[in-house]
Motif scaffolding. Sequence first.
Motif, short mmCIF file in Angstrom:
data_model
loop_
_atom_site.label_atom_id
_atom_site.label_comp_id
_atom_site.label_asym_id
_atom_site.label_seq_id
_atom_site.Cartn_x
_atom_site.Cartn_y
_atom_site.Cartn_z
N ALA A 39 0.86 -1.18 0.00
CA ALA A 39 0.00 0.00 0.00
C ALA A 39 0.90 1.24 0.00
CB ALA A 39 -0.89 -0.01 1.24
N SER A 40 0.51 2.26 -0.77
CA SER A 40 1.29 3.51 -0.80
C SER A 40 1.32 4.15 0.59
CB SER A 40 0.67 4.50 -1.78
OG SER A 40 0.45 3.88 -3.01
N LYS A 41 2.36 4.95 0.82
CA LYS A 41 2.47 5.65 2.12
C LYS A 41 1.30 6.60 2.34
CE LYS A 41 7.40 5.48 3.20
NZ LYS A 41 7.88 4.64 2.10
N ASP A 42 0.87 7.24 1.23
CA ASP A 42 -0.21 8.22 1.36
C ASP A 42 -1.51 7.67 0.77
OD1 ASP A 42 0.74 8.08 -1.15
OD2 ASP A 42 1.12 10.22 -1.43
N ILE A 43 -1.74 6.39 0.99
CA ILE A 43 -2.91 5.72 0.40
C ILE A 43 -4.22 6.32 0.88
CG2 ILE A 43 -2.88 3.96 2.24
CD1 ILE A 43 -3.91 1.95 0.15
N THR A 44 -5.17 6.46 -0.05
CA THR A 44 -6.55 6.75 0.38
C THR A 44 -7.40 5.50 0.17
OG1 THR A 44 -7.09 7.66 -1.80
CG2 THR A 44 -6.42 9.23 -0.10
N ARG A 45 -7.18 4.80 -0.96
CA ARG A 45 -7.93 3.56 -1.19
C ARG A 45 -7.38 2.79 -2.38
NH1 ARG A 45 -13.78 5.77 -1.74
NH2 ARG A 45 -13.13 6.72 0.19
N PHE A 46 -7.69 1.51 -2.41
CA PHE A 46 -7.42 0.73 -3.61
C PHE A 46 -8.51 -0.31 -3.76
CE2 PHE A 46 -5.15 -1.88 -0.45
CZ PHE A 46 -5.33 -3.19 -0.89
N LEU A 47 -8.56 -0.96 -4.92
CA LEU A 47 -9.58 -1.98 -5.11
C LEU A 47 -9.00 -3.19 -5.82
CD1 LEU A 47 -10.60 -2.32 -8.27
CD2 LEU A 47 -11.74 -0.19 -7.84
N ILE A 48 -9.61 -4.33 -5.54
CA ILE A 48 -9.38 -5.55 -6.31
C ILE A 48 -10.76 -6.06 -6.70
CG2 ILE A 48 -8.56 -7.94 -6.20
CD1 ILE A 48 -6.44 -6.82 -4.16
#
Length: 357
Positions: A39-48
Amino acid sequence: MTFVSPPGYQPVYNPRIPYLGPVYGGLRDGVSIYIQGSASKDITRFLINLLCGESESSDIALHLNPRFDGCDKVVLNTRQGGSWGSEEKIHSMPFSKGKAFELVIMITSKGFQIKVNGKEYLMFPHRIPVEQIRAIQVAGDVSIQTINIIGDAGGGMYPGGMGGGYPGGSMGGGFPDGMGGGMGQGGYPGCNIGGAYPGGPGGSMGGGHPGSQLPGMGGQPVYNPPVPYSSMIPGGMYPKRTIIIRGMIPHGANRMGFNLVVSRSRDIAFHMNPRVKEGAVVRNTRTDGKWGKEDRELSMNPFMEGQYFDMSIRCGNQRFKVFVNGQHLFDFSHRMSFSEIDKLEIEGDVQISYIHF
């Protein structure tokens, strides 16, 4: 009909994100999707998303959407005929900003059994038959090291596996409208998927990658065994036999050992000893209690603190070939008969998530 190698042999490595790639042969009970990423350091969200077609507007059998928005949660859902179903929100967040993760989505008759970093996370019941799944989509603030489809779907030979990414097509449809943060419909302006995996299966990874022409793998994988680990190798070693080992090097690790052993004599036919602090990977044999001459030369060293690895050890007539993260690491010429090897041992500062003979 073209035969696509069984799963475990056509991983996608380091795809460009957003990624959308086919799952050849579909999915069924007993198969797992194995994803290593961070996950990125400044993550807001991701999806699979597990898609029921080969475009981002297809129905979605599983939408897994971690959101870091002050009230961290993981949203799960499905989408049929363009309409989202009822959301499930889980407020325990198994992913961490800036940290590597290992996600396993296991297909069972009841639903998707989801594990993160070796721990059971949740079961999401099927709303759409898994046989309809045709593609995997990944988008958002995440980088992916490998996507792999593993497990035996009855009878050994299983014509499934990963394909390449689809050229063209902008992302955005994969998120429900309520994504927010500039990532609603069409939230990736002008962002093309491109060839996430050059040449598709066997393109950039043909020939040298172990398993390009291998038979189906037998036996069940071992998940998250404790280390030190010791197990008999069912059927022993023979040409083209491949052992797949996936795991992680914890912070503060010093060294670890992977040994192929002749249990009768306790000789070590192949000893592989990554030394993290030293930056070396030492290879050797031990006969009658005495170590032989060390091999040390390497083109690169993938064994570093905090890193996941995906390793295959393939037995040939003359030598073992070792690949890590899709790249050939070294060959080790046999110094004693490989046919007597009947045991795998793993020791030292390493966490193992998966072993498959």
